[in-house]
Design an enzyme around this catalytic site. Structure first.
Site, PDB file in Angstrom:
ATOM      1  N   ARG A 277      -4.472   0.314  -1.633  1.00  0.00           N
ATOM      2  CA  ARG A 277      -5.264  -0.520  -2.548  1.00  0.00           C
ATOM      3  C   ARG A 277      -6.391  -1.206  -1.790  1.00  0.00           C
ATOM      4  NH1 ARG A 277      -2.770  -1.704  -7.711  1.00  0.00           N
ATOM      5  NH2 ARG A 277      -4.490  -3.177  -7.903  1.00  0.00           N
TER       6      ARG A 277
ATOM      7  N   HIS B  33       6.479   0.124  -2.276  1.00  0.00           N
ATOM      8  CA  HIS B  33       7.243  -1.125  -2.340  1.00  0.00           C
ATOM      9  C   HIS B  33       8.138  -1.367  -1.131  1.00  0.00           C
ATOM     10  CE1 HIS B  33       5.261  -2.063  -5.922  1.00  0.00           C
ATOM     11  NE2 HIS B  33       5.699  -0.991  -6.554  1.00  0.00           N
TER      12      HIS B  33
ATOM     13  N   THR C  12      -1.040  -0.171 -11.490  1.00  0.00           N
ATOM     14  CA  THR C  12      -2.176   0.533 -12.081  1.00  0.00           C
ATOM     15  C   THR C  12      -2.063   0.564 -13.609  1.00  0.00           C
ATOM     16  OG1 THR C  12      -2.012   1.930 -10.129  1.00  0.00           O
ATOM     17  CG2 THR C  12      -3.622   2.576 -11.800  1.00  0.00           C
TER      18      THR C  12
ATOM     19  N   HIS D  43       4.222   6.966 -13.429  1.00  0.00           N
ATOM     20  CA  HIS D  43       4.106   5.549 -13.768  1.00  0.00           C
ATOM     21  C   HIS D  43       5.214   5.128 -14.737  1.00  0.00           C
ATOM     22  CE1 HIS D  43       1.762   1.897 -13.224  1.00  0.00           C
ATOM     23  NE2 HIS D  43       2.413   1.539 -14.299  1.00  0.00           N
TER      24      HIS D  43
ATOM     25  N   ASN E 119       6.957   7.458  -4.224  1.00  0.00           N
ATOM     26  CA  ASN E 119       5.961   6.459  -3.848  1.00  0.00           C
ATOM     27  C   ASN E 119       6.667   5.329  -3.084  1.00  0.00           C
ATOM     28  OD1 ASN E 119       4.438   4.045  -3.993  1.00  0.00           O
ATOM     29  ND2 ASN E 119       3.117   4.970  -5.516  1.00  0.00           N
TER      30      ASN E 119
HETATM   31  N1  PXP Z   1       1.339   7.599 -10.008  1.00  0.00           N
HETATM   32  C1  PXP Z   1       0.254   6.811  -9.857  1.00  0.00           C
HETATM   33  C2  PXP Z   1      -1.101   7.447  -9.888  1.00  0.00           C
HETATM   34  C3  PXP Z   1       0.387   5.428  -9.621  1.00  0.00           C
HETATM   35  O1  PXP Z   1      -0.710   4.654  -9.475  1.00  0.00           O
HETATM   36  C4  PXP Z   1       1.685   4.877  -9.531  1.00  0.00           C
HETATM   37  C5  PXP Z   1       1.847   3.413  -9.236  1.00  0.00           C
HETATM   38  O2  PXP Z   1       1.371   3.163  -7.950  1.00  0.00           O
HETATM   39  C6  PXP Z   1       2.789   5.740  -9.679  1.00  0.00           C
HETATM   40  C7  PXP Z   1       2.579   7.092  -9.942  1.00  0.00           C
HETATM   41  C8  PXP Z   1       4.198   5.260  -9.560  1.00  0.00           C
HETATM   42  O3  PXP Z   1       4.506   4.359 -10.566  1.00  0.00           O
HETATM   43  P1  PXP Z   1       5.905   3.607 -10.557  1.00  0.00           P
HETATM   44  O4  PXP Z   1       5.919   2.758  -9.316  1.00  0.00           O
HETATM   45  O5  PXP Z   1       5.891   2.814 -11.819  1.00  0.00           O
HETATM   46  O6  PXP Z   1       6.978   4.659 -10.518  1.00  0.00           O
END
Ligand code: PXP
Length: 244
Positions: A45, A10, A101, A196, A7
């Site tokens: 978002r 950031h 989230t 997450h 992801n």
């Molecule tokens: N999966 C989902 C559905 C999310 O909403 C997020 C956060 O945007 C993540 C994974 C990744 O979470 P993290 O940034 O804590 O690794």
């Protein structure tokens, strides 16, 4: 092999701090791919605090792996998804004031709206996942609305791992729920993903969950990359996820 979705939200958070064009989300995604990421994940978002619409369109054109779009089930965002046609969509709950989230979707309570959203996305060839807590009733609701996959919200797993430790009853209970979720999802032919709060410490333990096909990890990888570079941060995570 468990796939790794990185992801890159950031990277956009840093860029948006100055509303500049650097660091480039596309360049970051291409580095992640070269380092072994199987999927590039972004969350568009409603408040556009990090990823912008143009990022999603540009990623779709530029990446060679798969694009996973995390989004709320609102008309405005569904419209973007139907235009972009990412490989996967993950429907997430969204509150304006949250830092990230917080908690999973209540699929059981919002079946009608979510079934409608799933139907629209599947019609254009998008595989749809639901971001939920490890809860049997929620998983069954996902199956009933025609979802292809579930992504287990591992926020509680990560919190208990960090704050209470692996031998705590909190942690053990949460892990048991995840194992149960794996069984229910598999029985109902739902692809199993998780994400997450996953990091370089807690990833090995959760990698042992049977039938897990994909992790989506953002914050810990981007945070580590500040010191090691993105390539090393992705490579190190990729090594760990299949060691469980
Ligand atoms: N999966 C989902 C559905 C999310 O909403 C997020 C956060 O945007 C993540 C994974 C990744 O979470 P993290 O940034 O804590 O690794």
């Amino acid at each position: 092999m468990i796939k790794l979705g990185v992801n890159v939200d950031h990277i956009a958070t840093i860029r948006q701090a100055r509303k500049d064009t650097i660091p480039s989300v596309i360049d970051a995604a291409l580095i992640c791919e070269k380092a072994g990421a199987d999927i590039i994940t972004v969350h568009l978002r409603e408040d556009r605090r990090h990823i912008q619409d143009s990022d999603v369109y540009d990623l779709k054109k530029s990446i060679k792996t798969k694009l996973n779009l995390e989004m709320s089930a609102t008309d405005e965002i569904i419209k973007v998804a139907l235009n972009v046609k990412p490989d996967f969509v993950c429907i997430v709950p969204e509150k304006r004031q949250e830092l990230t989230t917080e908690g999973g979707l209540d699929v059981k309570k919002n079946k009608k709206i979510l079934a409608n959203c799933v139907e629209k996305l599947k019609k254009v060839g998008v595989l749809v996942s639901m971001f939920i807590e490890a809860d049997t009733e929620q998983i069954l609701a996902c199956s009933q609305i025609g979802a292809d996959a579930i992504e287990i919200h591992t926020g509680r797993y990560a919190k208990f791992y960090k704050e209470d430790g692996r031998s705590s009853s909190n942690f053990k209970e949460e892990f048991k729920k995840i194992l149960q979720a794996s069984q229910v999802a598999t029985k109902n032919k739902l692809l199993l993903k998780a994400g997450h709060g996953l990091d370089y410490g807690n990833i090995k333990h959760i990698s042992k969950v049977p039938n897990l096909k994909e992790f989506n990890i953002g914050f810990s990888i981007i945070a580590k990359s500040v010191f090691t570079g993105l390539r090393t941060a992705v490579k190190d995570m990729k090594k760990l996820i299949n060691k469980g």
